[in-house]
Write a protein that holds these residues in place. Structure first.
Motif, PDB file in Angstrom:
ATOM      1  N   ILE A   6       0.865  -1.186   0.000  1.00  0.00           N
ATOM      2  CA  ILE A   6       0.000   0.000   0.000  1.00  0.00           C
ATOM      3  C   ILE A   6       0.897   1.229   0.000  1.00  0.00           C
ATOM      4  O   ILE A   6       1.838   1.316   0.796  1.00  0.00           O
ATOM      5  CB  ILE A   6      -0.916   0.005   1.231  1.00  0.00           C
ATOM      6  N   VAL A   7       0.599   2.147  -0.886  1.00  0.00           N
ATOM      7  CA  VAL A   7       1.380   3.377  -0.973  1.00  0.00           C
ATOM      8  C   VAL A   7       0.488   4.539  -0.548  1.00  0.00           C
ATOM      9  O   VAL A   7      -0.612   4.713  -1.074  1.00  0.00           O
ATOM     10  CB  VAL A   7       1.898   3.603  -2.413  1.00  0.00           C
ATOM     11  N   PHE A   8       0.948   5.292   0.415  1.00  0.00           N
ATOM     12  CA  PHE A   8       0.229   6.472   0.868  1.00  0.00           C
ATOM     13  C   PHE A   8       0.886   7.706   0.268  1.00  0.00           C
ATOM     14  O   PHE A   8       2.114   7.819   0.257  1.00  0.00           O
ATOM     15  CB  PHE A   8       0.258   6.571   2.401  1.00  0.00           C
ATOM     16  N   THR A   9       0.063   8.609  -0.211  1.00  0.00           N
ATOM     17  CA  THR A   9       0.571   9.852  -0.780  1.00  0.00           C
ATOM     18  C   THR A   9       0.128  11.009   0.098  1.00  0.00           C
ATOM     19  O   THR A   9      -1.059  11.125   0.419  1.00  0.00           O
ATOM     20  CB  THR A   9       0.035  10.054  -2.213  1.00  0.00           C
ATOM     21  N   ASP A  10       1.058  11.836   0.461  1.00  0.00           N
ATOM     22  CA  ASP A  10       0.768  13.003   1.300  1.00  0.00           C
ATOM     23  C   ASP A  10       0.411  14.184   0.407  1.00  0.00           C
ATOM     24  O   ASP A  10       1.253  14.727  -0.307  1.00  0.00           O
ATOM     25  CB  ASP A  10       1.990  13.340   2.152  1.00  0.00           C
ATOM     26  N   ASN A  11      -0.852  14.568   0.408  1.00  0.00           N
ATOM     27  CA  ASN A  11      -1.337  15.692  -0.394  1.00  0.00           C
ATOM     28  C   ASN A  11      -1.656  16.909   0.466  1.00  0.00           C
ATOM     29  O   ASN A  11      -2.364  17.812   0.029  1.00  0.00           O
ATOM     30  CB  ASN A  11      -2.590  15.282  -1.177  1.00  0.00           C
ATOM     31  N   LEU A  12      -1.126  16.926   1.667  1.00  0.00           N
ATOM     32  CA  LEU A  12      -1.459  17.989   2.604  1.00  0.00           C
ATOM     33  C   LEU A  12      -1.136  19.373   2.035  1.00  0.00           C
ATOM     34  O   LEU A  12      -1.953  20.289   2.120  1.00  0.00           O
ATOM     35  CB  LEU A  12      -0.734  17.791   3.937  1.00  0.00           C
ATOM     36  N   GLN A  13       0.025  19.540   1.447  1.00  0.00           N
ATOM     37  CA  GLN A  13       0.416  20.861   0.936  1.00  0.00           C
ATOM     38  C   GLN A  13      -0.514  21.321  -0.183  1.00  0.00           C
ATOM     39  O   GLN A  13      -0.874  22.500  -0.253  1.00  0.00           O
ATOM     40  CB  GLN A  13       1.881  20.851   0.469  1.00  0.00           C
ATOM     41  N   GLU A  14      -0.915  20.406  -1.053  1.00  0.00           N
ATOM     42  CA  GLU A  14      -1.845  20.755  -2.133  1.00  0.00           C
ATOM     43  C   GLU A  14      -3.202  21.166  -1.569  1.00  0.00           C
ATOM     44  O   GLU A  14      -3.823  22.111  -2.038  1.00  0.00           O
ATOM     45  CB  GLU A  14      -1.997  19.589  -3.115  1.00  0.00           C
ATOM     46  N   VAL A  15      -3.652  20.443  -0.559  1.00  0.00           N
ATOM     47  CA  VAL A  15      -4.941  20.764   0.072  1.00  0.00           C
ATOM     48  C   VAL A  15      -4.872  22.129   0.751  1.00  0.00           C
ATOM     49  O   VAL A  15      -5.767  22.972   0.578  1.00  0.00           O
ATOM     50  CB  VAL A  15      -5.349  19.673   1.088  1.00  0.00           C
ATOM     51  N   LEU A  16      -3.815  22.375   1.504  1.00  0.00           N
ATOM     52  CA  LEU A  16      -3.658  23.667   2.174  1.00  0.00           C
ATOM     53  C   LEU A  16      -3.570  24.803   1.171  1.00  0.00           C
ATOM     54  O   LEU A  16      -4.148  25.882   1.380  1.00  0.00           O
ATOM     55  CB  LEU A  16      -2.430  23.656   3.083  1.00  0.00           C
ATOM     56  N   HIS A  17      -2.866  24.585   0.064  1.00  0.00           N
ATOM     57  CA  HIS A  17      -2.760  25.606  -0.985  1.00  0.00           C
ATOM     58  C   HIS A  17      -4.145  25.901  -1.590  1.00  0.00           C
ATOM     59  O   HIS A  17      -4.501  27.063  -1.810  1.00  0.00           O
ATOM     60  CB  HIS A  17      -1.775  25.154  -2.063  1.00  0.00           C
ATOM     61  N   ALA A  18      -4.904  24.850  -1.851  1.00  0.00           N
ATOM     62  CA  ALA A  18      -6.253  25.027  -2.404  1.00  0.00           C
ATOM     63  C   ALA A  18      -7.152  25.785  -1.429  1.00  0.00           C
ATOM     64  O   ALA A  18      -7.925  26.660  -1.831  1.00  0.00           O
ATOM     65  CB  ALA A  18      -6.866  23.676  -2.756  1.00  0.00           C
ATOM     66  N   LEU A  19      -7.043  25.467  -0.148  1.00  0.00           N
ATOM     67  CA  LEU A  19      -7.860  26.155   0.858  1.00  0.00           C
ATOM     68  C   LEU A  19      -7.455  27.626   0.983  1.00  0.00           C
ATOM     69  O   LEU A  19      -8.315  28.499   1.094  1.00  0.00           O
ATOM     70  CB  LEU A  19      -7.752  25.453   2.212  1.00  0.00           C
ATOM     71  N   ASP A  20      -6.149  27.906   0.947  1.00  0.00           N
ATOM     72  CA  ASP A  20      -5.699  29.305   0.981  1.00  0.00           C
ATOM     73  C   ASP A  20      -6.235  30.083  -0.215  1.00  0.00           C
ATOM     74  O   ASP A  20      -6.662  31.225  -0.087  1.00  0.00           O
ATOM     75  CB  ASP A  20      -4.169  29.388   1.009  1.00  0.00           C
ATOM     76  N   GLY A  21      -6.210  29.444  -1.381  1.00  0.00           N
ATOM     77  CA  GLY A  21      -6.748  30.089  -2.581  1.00  0.00           C
ATOM     78  C   GLY A  21      -8.243  30.348  -2.460  1.00  0.00           C
ATOM     79  O   GLY A  21      -8.741  31.400  -2.877  1.00  0.00           O
TER      80      GLY A  21
END
Length: 117
Positions: A6-21
């Motif tokens: 199982i491979v986990f991908t950390d998308n936290l930075q993308e999510v935070l960037h989208a929320l800031d936008g």
């Protein structure tokens, strides 16, 4: 099932960037709406005071400020007297009313932007 992983991908930075936008877009839309309400509430003799009402969005503060742009109209600094009152005249409170009387609308704008992030 040897060999499966199982491979986990950390998308936290993308999510935070989208929320800031989304927050910034929401603030721009809220600021524009508040600016319109303030202009609608401003008494008009020549239109200069109404035209001097602007908005400044500061995403780092998560805030949109409306007010009269004294730097753009330095010879017309009377917005504060119309807003707050002076010489026995009551204030019109065009800025205060624009900021406080439409909270549900502003909340709805921000919710919509956050949901679409």
């Amino acid at each position: 099932m040897a060999g499966n992983s199982i491979v986990f991908t950390d998308n936290l930075q993308e999510v935070l960037h989208a929320l800031d936008g989304a927050v910034e877009t929401g603030l721009v839309k809220i600021g524009a709406a508040a600016q319109g309400y303030a202009k609608d509430n401003t008494p008009v003799r020549t239109g200069t005071l109404r035209d001097s009402i602007g908005v400044e969005v500061k995403p780092d503060e998560k805030a949109a400020y409306i007010g009269t742009m004294v730097d753009k109209f330095p010879d017309k600094p009377y917005g504060q007297y119309v807003e707050l009152g002076a010489r026995g005249r009551s204030g019109v409170h065009m800025l205060q009313r624009a900021a406080t009387e439409h909270g549900d609308e502003y909340k709805s704008i921000m919710e919509k932007e956050m949901k679409n992030a």
